[in-house]
Enzyme design. Sequence first.
Site, PDB file in Angstrom:
ATOM      1  N   HIS A 139     -18.940  69.069  81.573  1.00  0.00           N
ATOM      2  CA  HIS A 139     -20.206  68.361  81.789  1.00  0.00           C
ATOM      3  C   HIS A 139     -20.713  68.580  83.221  1.00  0.00           C
ATOM      4  O   HIS A 139     -21.876  68.962  83.428  1.00  0.00           O
ATOM      5  CB  HIS A 139     -20.009  66.868  81.523  1.00  0.00           C
ATOM      6  CG  HIS A 139     -21.248  66.054  81.664  1.00  0.00           C
ATOM      7  ND1 HIS A 139     -22.094  65.786  80.609  1.00  0.00           N
ATOM      8  CD2 HIS A 139     -21.803  65.448  82.750  1.00  0.00           C
ATOM      9  CE1 HIS A 139     -23.105  65.058  81.040  1.00  0.00           C
ATOM     10  NE2 HIS A 139     -22.953  64.833  82.337  1.00  0.00           N
ATOM     11  N   GLU A 140     -19.839  68.342  84.185  1.00  0.00           N
ATOM     12  CA  GLU A 140     -20.248  68.474  85.587  1.00  0.00           C
ATOM     13  C   GLU A 140     -20.519  69.928  85.965  1.00  0.00           C
ATOM     14  O   GLU A 140     -21.331  70.206  86.851  1.00  0.00           O
ATOM     15  CB  GLU A 140     -19.185  67.871  86.509  1.00  0.00           C
ATOM     16  CG  GLU A 140     -18.941  66.381  86.313  1.00  0.00           C
ATOM     17  CD  GLU A 140     -20.208  65.550  86.452  1.00  0.00           C
ATOM     18  OE1 GLU A 140     -21.101  65.938  87.230  1.00  0.00           O
ATOM     19  OE2 GLU A 140     -20.313  64.512  85.770  1.00  0.00           O
ATOM     20  N   HIS A 180     -24.192  70.703  85.575  1.00  0.00           N
ATOM     21  CA  HIS A 180     -24.990  70.276  86.737  1.00  0.00           C
ATOM     22  C   HIS A 180     -24.788  71.236  87.913  1.00  0.00           C
ATOM     23  O   HIS A 180     -25.753  71.643  88.574  1.00  0.00           O
ATOM     24  CB  HIS A 180     -24.573  68.867  87.177  1.00  0.00           C
ATOM     25  CG  HIS A 180     -24.880  67.792  86.188  1.00  0.00           C
ATOM     26  ND1 HIS A 180     -26.114  67.647  85.592  1.00  0.00           N
ATOM     27  CD2 HIS A 180     -24.099  66.780  85.695  1.00  0.00           C
ATOM     28  CE1 HIS A 180     -26.083  66.597  84.782  1.00  0.00           C
ATOM     29  NE2 HIS A 180     -24.879  66.067  84.822  1.00  0.00           N
TER      30      HIS A 180
END
Length: 501
Positions: A17-18, A21
């Site tokens: 997920h990170e 980003h």
Amino acid sequence: MVIVYFILILTGVIMVHELGHYLFARLFKVKVLEFAIGFGPKIFSVKGRETTFRLNVFPIGGYVRMLGEEGEEIADEEEKEKSFYAKPAWQRFLITLAGPLFSILAGYLLFLPITLNWGIALPGIDEVVPGSPAEEAGLRRGDIIYSINDKIAFDTSIISNEIQKGLPVELVIIRNGEKKSLRLTPRMYPETYEFVLESAEGTPSGKLVSVNGNRDTSVLKEFVNEYVVLEFEGGTVKGILKQFNEIPARYMIGISFSGLAPVFKKDIYFKEGLFVFKKGDRIVRVEDQEIEGWQDLVVLYQRLTLGKDTMIVSLQGENIEWWRGLSGSVRVVIKRGDSTIEKNVEASFLKNILETPDLLEMGVPRYKPKNPLEAVNLSVKACNYVLLTTASSLKNFFRNVQTGQIVGVVGLAGVISAASKTGLEAVLTVVAVITISLGVLNLLPLPALDGGRIIFSLVEMITRKKLNPQVENIIHFLGFIFLMILFLYITFLDIGRMMGI
């Protein structure tokens, strides 16, 4: 070992997920100060050219901290150009969206090898009711339901929802490895009464005629914890009504689905060195009850939870099924190869076997795609179903909060623990579902979540007016406080469920 699995899985899911980003921030030349997995004090960190990579104590989340993201003043003009809020709204939108998008895509990618290697679980037919639409259409025990009205049957609820419409349905079943189409029309079945009688006397037979002399049998539910006299066409039954459940009239086709099989997955020991059942043994009878599949095991478990003077009754129109409770020593007949063996075991011991995960074989069939193209198609549709189900569950949760619908970190640890006992396929499936759910959850338009930040970017793109970053960060901080309170509350509920509170 379960804790290690849990930490590794949660860390991997958060990292993906990170990473979304982080990569999009780098793509748009935003300076990333920290890439962190977990919250709280750091366990260790590695300093890169611009970014510090941290692993923190509590693996319940993560973050990518970008320059200027917290609204701080940046004096250096060159550095200011690398800050998050110096970038146009559409770039900030994509940086924020990338996290949930990577999570969801990771789930889709993970489902493909699962489908290729193990296939997909589909509902199997455990029983076919005589004279039902299912029997008339030619359905048999052991058939696998592949689809209903062109919807892949990833879950029994898909089948039930289509049947409840009361309209003709098109089933595709798998029998002996071959697909076959059947058309049948659901039939409206009357309401069902399921109840338990303590200190039961008599034997029920035929239709229920009266309750305590009242010919309106629907009043039965009014006598819970009271002594009742039930007149049937073929006999009278007396006892204390301890439990009562009424299932409304509904459309059905007359099938029940498979679950656990009455086959032992491993040797069962009564005490050290003394086995009672061997791996591969099949239960064929317990006392007076034939055991063929999952539904029989469900009834058997109900009987084992009750005493000998207790009776379980199920009434549907003129159809009646009833069983007496089991206690003390019970006779179990098993098939071991070509031999039939009888064993006497304590009812409590047999009940414990049925309650313990991973002692019985799974009776849920799996369908393995014929070729890679079909595997891709099925894995994508399976992920679509998980995605839509997660979104629907979240919507229902916020409309009508039911705490039993949600689990937190402690609950997830329990799910992962159960999956690890089942096998690699179950673990990978749980990971895929978790990562898709994480992506969907983060798209909720709540402050502190990615969805909340996306809303701010969209508003700016539409109005062409930028909100003060410091004001936005205050809103996100308040949202973070709310989410932490919610997290602690859900954790408390998880612990309560574990302790039976």
